[in-house]
Motif scaffolding. Structure first.
Motif, mmCIF file in Angstrom:
data_model
loop_
_atom_site.group_PDB
_atom_site.id
_atom_site.type_symbol
_atom_site.label_atom_id
_atom_site.label_comp_id
_atom_site.label_asym_id
_atom_site.label_seq_id
_atom_site.Cartn_x
_atom_site.Cartn_y
_atom_site.Cartn_z
ATOM 1 N N ASN A 87 52.165 48.743 26.264
ATOM 2 C CA ASN A 87 51.843 48.742 27.793
ATOM 3 C C ASN A 87 51.550 47.209 28.289
ATOM 4 O OD1 ASN A 87 51.716 48.940 30.649
ATOM 5 N ND2 ASN A 87 50.941 50.940 30.467
ATOM 6 N N TYR A 88 52.324 46.292 28.198
ATOM 7 C CA TYR A 88 51.898 44.920 28.159
ATOM 8 C C TYR A 88 51.705 44.763 29.855
ATOM 9 C CZ TYR A 88 52.297 39.806 28.391
ATOM 10 O OH TYR A 88 52.078 38.361 28.739
ATOM 11 N N GLU A 89 52.295 45.266 30.751
ATOM 12 C CA GLU A 89 52.055 45.031 32.330
ATOM 13 C C GLU A 89 50.740 45.688 32.665
ATOM 14 O OE1 GLU A 89 53.613 43.349 34.570
ATOM 15 O OE2 GLU A 89 54.660 42.435 32.956
ATOM 16 N N GLY A 90 50.269 46.694 31.901
ATOM 17 C CA GLY A 90 49.077 47.539 32.059
ATOM 18 C C GLY A 90 47.847 46.798 31.768
ATOM 19 N N ALA A 91 48.036 46.178 30.713
ATOM 20 C CA ALA A 91 47.214 45.373 29.855
ATOM 21 C C ALA A 91 46.790 43.813 30.718
ATOM 22 C CB ALA A 91 47.564 44.852 28.549
ATOM 23 N N LEU A 92 47.836 43.477 31.323
ATOM 24 C CA LEU A 92 47.565 42.207 32.262
ATOM 25 C C LEU A 92 46.927 42.663 33.559
ATOM 26 C CD1 LEU A 92 50.917 40.170 31.835
ATOM 27 C CD2 LEU A 92 48.721 39.899 30.729
ATOM 28 N N ASP A 93 47.434 43.980 33.909
ATOM 29 C CA ASP A 93 46.542 44.187 35.091
ATOM 30 C C ASP A 93 45.106 44.640 34.942
ATOM 31 O OD1 ASP A 93 48.740 44.132 36.965
ATOM 32 O OD2 ASP A 93 49.214 46.219 36.770
ATOM 33 N N PHE A 94 45.044 45.175 33.650
ATOM 34 C CA PHE A 94 43.371 45.282 33.299
ATOM 35 C C PHE A 94 42.574 44.033 33.196
ATOM 36 C CE2 PHE A 94 39.645 46.518 30.727
ATOM 37 C CZ PHE A 94 39.348 47.608 31.395
ATOM 38 N N VAL A 95 43.479 42.954 32.752
ATOM 39 C CA VAL A 95 42.670 41.804 32.807
ATOM 40 C C VAL A 95 42.292 41.156 34.240
ATOM 41 C CG1 VAL A 95 43.074 39.222 32.110
ATOM 42 C CG2 VAL A 95 43.606 41.269 30.391
ATOM 43 N N ARG A 96 43.475 41.388 34.955
ATOM 44 C CA ARG A 96 43.316 41.132 36.582
ATOM 45 C C ARG A 96 42.198 41.646 37.142
ATOM 46 N NH1 ARG A 96 49.287 41.820 36.733
ATOM 47 N NH2 ARG A 96 50.166 39.772 36.284
ATOM 48 N N PHE A 97 41.983 43.225 36.762
ATOM 49 C CA PHE A 97 41.141 43.953 37.405
ATOM 50 C C PHE A 97 39.692 43.268 36.961
ATOM 51 C CE2 PHE A 97 38.384 47.743 36.660
ATOM 52 C CZ PHE A 97 38.029 47.930 37.917
ATOM 53 N N ILE A 98 39.661 43.146 35.751
ATOM 54 C CA ILE A 98 38.259 42.755 35.409
ATOM 55 C C ILE A 98 37.742 41.469 35.852
ATOM 56 C CG2 ILE A 98 36.928 41.844 33.217
ATOM 57 C CD1 ILE A 98 36.977 44.776 33.242
ATOM 58 N N LEU A 99 38.636 40.460 35.855
ATOM 59 C CA LEU A 99 38.442 39.205 36.431
ATOM 60 C C LEU A 99 38.419 39.159 37.991
ATOM 61 C CD1 LEU A 99 40.492 37.011 33.996
ATOM 62 C CD2 LEU A 99 38.205 37.595 33.844
ATOM 63 N N ASP A 100 38.777 40.175 38.761
ATOM 64 C CA ASP A 100 38.406 40.197 40.086
ATOM 65 C C ASP A 100 37.077 40.188 40.464
ATOM 66 O OD1 ASP A 100 40.016 41.457 42.704
ATOM 67 O OD2 ASP A 100 37.977 41.864 42.850
ATOM 68 N N PRO A 101 36.747 39.146 41.371
ATOM 69 C CA PRO A 101 35.541 38.956 41.628
ATOM 70 C C PRO A 101 34.465 40.141 42.016
ATOM 71 C CG PRO A 101 36.568 37.389 42.914
ATOM 72 C CD PRO A 101 37.614 38.182 42.254
ATOM 73 N N ALA A 102 35.000 41.087 42.679
ATOM 74 C CA ALA A 102 34.456 42.340 43.012
ATOM 75 C C ALA A 102 34.226 43.220 41.874
ATOM 76 C CB ALA A 102 35.383 43.010 43.761
ATOM 77 N N THR A 103 34.838 43.132 40.842
ATOM 78 C CA THR A 103 34.708 43.932 39.469
ATOM 79 C C THR A 103 33.524 43.078 38.760
ATOM 80 O OG1 THR A 103 37.062 44.372 39.620
ATOM 81 C CG2 THR A 103 35.838 44.965 37.634
ATOM 82 N N LEU A 104 33.869 41.991 38.660
ATOM 83 C CA LEU A 104 32.679 40.857 37.938
ATOM 84 C C LEU A 104 31.090 41.158 38.632
ATOM 85 C CD1 LEU A 104 34.580 37.635 37.580
ATOM 86 C CD2 LEU A 104 34.020 39.329 35.893
ATOM 87 N N LYS A 105 31.099 41.402 39.884
ATOM 88 C CA LYS A 105 29.968 41.727 40.662
ATOM 89 C C LYS A 105 29.365 42.930 40.101
ATOM 90 C CE LYS A 105 30.257 38.374 44.191
ATOM 91 N NZ LYS A 105 31.211 38.217 45.451
ATOM 92 N N MET A 106 30.173 44.038 40.016
ATOM 93 C CA MET A 106 29.704 45.405 39.426
ATOM 94 C C MET A 106 29.331 45.536 38.366
ATOM 95 S SD MET A 106 32.594 48.076 41.023
ATOM 96 C CE MET A 106 34.149 47.522 41.105
ATOM 97 N N ILE A 107 30.088 44.648 37.290
ATOM 98 C CA ILE A 107 29.746 44.480 35.895
ATOM 99 C C ILE A 107 28.012 43.922 35.861
ATOM 100 C CG2 ILE A 107 30.152 43.201 33.695
ATOM 101 C CD1 ILE A 107 33.352 43.507 34.300
ATOM 102 N N SER A 108 27.966 42.824 36.479
ATOM 103 C CA SER A 108 26.762 42.271 36.516
ATOM 104 C C SER A 108 25.673 43.088 37.155
ATOM 105 C CB SER A 108 26.806 40.706 36.926
ATOM 106 O OG SER A 108 26.829 40.665 38.360
ATOM 107 N N ALA A 109 25.910 43.905 38.044
ATOM 108 C CA ALA A 109 24.999 44.725 38.639
ATOM 109 C C ALA A 109 24.715 46.094 37.639
ATOM 110 C CB ALA A 109 25.330 44.959 39.964
ATOM 111 N N TYR A 110 25.610 46.350 37.008
ATOM 112 C CA TYR A 110 25.608 47.595 36.173
ATOM 113 C C TYR A 110 24.170 47.471 35.389
ATOM 114 C CZ TYR A 110 27.146 51.704 33.567
ATOM 115 O OH TYR A 110 27.145 52.839 33.084
ATOM 116 N N SER A 111 23.664 48.794 35.776
ATOM 117 C CA SER A 111 22.276 48.896 34.837
ATOM 118 C C SER A 111 21.894 50.011 34.313
ATOM 119 C CB SER A 111 21.242 48.264 35.773
ATOM 120 O OG SER A 111 21.173 48.996 36.920
#
Lengths: 262, 219
Positions: free
Chosen positions: A224-248
């Protein structure tokens, strides 16, 4: 009315056709609960159904080579580069890190040292009990790298090789009153159950960098190549990145970002 | 709470499907091997007895290699599904059920076989006679195999991947909870697992008792 039925049918077809996206991740990240926290948001936004398989980094890379996983989340830079060089992956994004720490029985005292090499050397010279994962995981590879930089080969009764995952290795180290190298997040998760404390931290060599790797779609048309690329897009989304750095976990933040989200 | 419920249901589904299928394969197989004399019979029996000791993790690895996308059956897309988990458990259970059943069948009094033959029983009727005579042994075999697969974690971890909402069952969730330091949840899952095992044991025992009462000589 006809239109509505048509749209409903189309949606149903999409659901049926929607391939699941398989993410093979290192156990240390999965055990923090971060991915289960992000999963529903990803599924909602991109419409893929995400399956997360938690294994060691070695196994995750093997899944990639055999095209059993669409995307990998791993932490062993040298092996990742080799994986990319051999053409198994098409895209590698390093995006977050935490660090390794050396933990040991809380009643022991050791002289303060500056580098991780000095600490390992002290353990080696004094034959202090040390527990090794010995399972080719990212953590074990880091440990081997440090021994190699010291030109020493650990062996003897003081050097205990478990071949088990980080949590069980920590529990064994706790029972054996031994030192061990662990990623910070697993240690924090189990801290209350162990009579152990951090003895050494903060050496830049102990950085633990996590990367996403998209598996080469030419390996199998079932990937599922398209899905994999979407997941990268999702992770690199600023909103997601902020959630990751705030995760505790409790009071402590578990992951740091390698770059600032815009 | 709903999480553990969902995991329990999947556990019951996987274990019970696996034990049902392996019973329907292994018991007739043991009857046939017991009934017919052939040259490699000893070897077949030894093989199955040896396989009762196979480490579940090894079974898991073999099933994984089979269903891996680069493997011979990769196109079926069965890796990381409950079907693959059931298959792995079947492979673990079949040798156990076969070996225990066979040892009970082979202990049947020779006179019974001779009498059945002289009374003109067909091969199938003779097999059924042997089966009825050792029904307690068959139940014992099923329960032993069920005990083995209900607590099994190595194989299902590899072929199922312990995916939340898809392939997570009680045993794999215990491993995960332990690794996450959620010992309370791990013990909770363990208690549910034992309760399921207990219920299945009770059900099968009650069933076998009622079967026992229906035997031809007690009628």
């Amino acid at each position: 009315m006809k239109k509505l039925v048509f749209v409903l049918l189309l949606m149903l077809a999409c659901v049926c056709v929607a391939k699941q996206l398989i993410l093979a991740t290192t156990t240390s990240v999965y055990n923090t609960g971060l991915l289960d926290f992000l999963k529903p948001q990803f599924e909602k936004r991109y419409g893929h159904s995400l399956s997360i398989v938690a294994v060691g980094t070695g196994m995750a890379l093997e899944y990639g080579k055999r095209a059993d996983a669409d995307i990998l989340l791993v932490h062993s830079p040298e092996d990742e580069l080799l994986f990319m060089k051999e053409g198994h992956g098409v895209l590698r994004v390093s995006f977050m890190y935490n660090d390794f720490v050396i933990v040991g029985p809380d009643d022991k005292t050791v002289p303060s040292v500056r580098t991780v090499q000095e600490f390992f050397d002290y353990i080696y010279e004094n034959k202090l009990s040390f527990v090794s994962r010995a399972d080719e995981s990212g953590t074990h590879k880091k440990e081997k790298q440090i021994w190699k930089s010291l030109n020493k080969v650990p062996s003897g009764a003081w050097y205990i090789q478990t071949g088990q995952d980080m949590a069980r290795t920590l529990m064994i180290a706790d029972e054996k009153r031994a030192f061990t190298l662990t990623d910070r997040s697993t240690f924090l998760a189990l801290k209350n159950k162990l009579n152990m404390k951090i003895f050494f931290e903060g050496d830049p060599q102990l950085l633990n960098i996590y990367s996403l790797i998209v598996v080469n779609p030419s390996k199998s048309d079932r990937l599922n190549y398209e899905g994999a690329l979407d997941f990268v897009r999702f992770i690199l989304d600023p909103a997601t990145l902020k959630m990751i750095s705030a995760y505790s976990a409790g009071e402590t933040k578990l992951f740091n970002l390698l770059f600032e989200p815009k | 709470m709903s999480e553990i419920f969902e995991i329990s249901i999947r556990s019951i589904y996987v274990n019970c499907t696996a034990i049902l299928i392996s019973t329907f394969v292994a018991v007739p197989l043991a009857l046939i091997v017991d009934f017919f004399g052939f040259r490699s019979k000893r070897f077949v029996i030894l093989l199955f007895q040896t396989l009762t000791g196979i480490p579940p993790v090894l079974v898991g690895l073999l099933v994984y290699l089979l269903f891996s996308r680069k493997g011979p059956l990769g196109n079926l897309g069965l890796l990381f599904t409950s079907t693959a988990m059931i298959l792995a458990q079947i492979l673990i259970a079949i040798p156990i059920i076969f070996s225990i059943c066979y040892s009970h069948f082979s202990k049947i009094d020779e006179k019974l076989r001779v009498i059945m033959k002289t009374l003109g029983a067909t091969g199938f009727q003779q097999m059924m006679g042997v089966f009825r005579e050792s029904s307690v042994g068959v139940v014992n075999a099923i329960l032993t195999a069920f005990g083995r697969i209900v607590g099994e974690v190595g194989a299902v971890m590899i072929v199922g991947g312990n995916i939340a909402g898809r392939t997570r069952i009680l045993t794999t969730s215990i491993v995960l909870y332990t690794n996450m330091g959620r010992f309370d949840d791990a013990i909770m899952a363990g208690a549910v697992l034992l309760m399921i095992a207990f219920s299945v044991n009770v059900l099968i025992t009650v069933f076998s008792d009622s079967m026992e009462k229906k035997k031809w000589y007690t009628r």
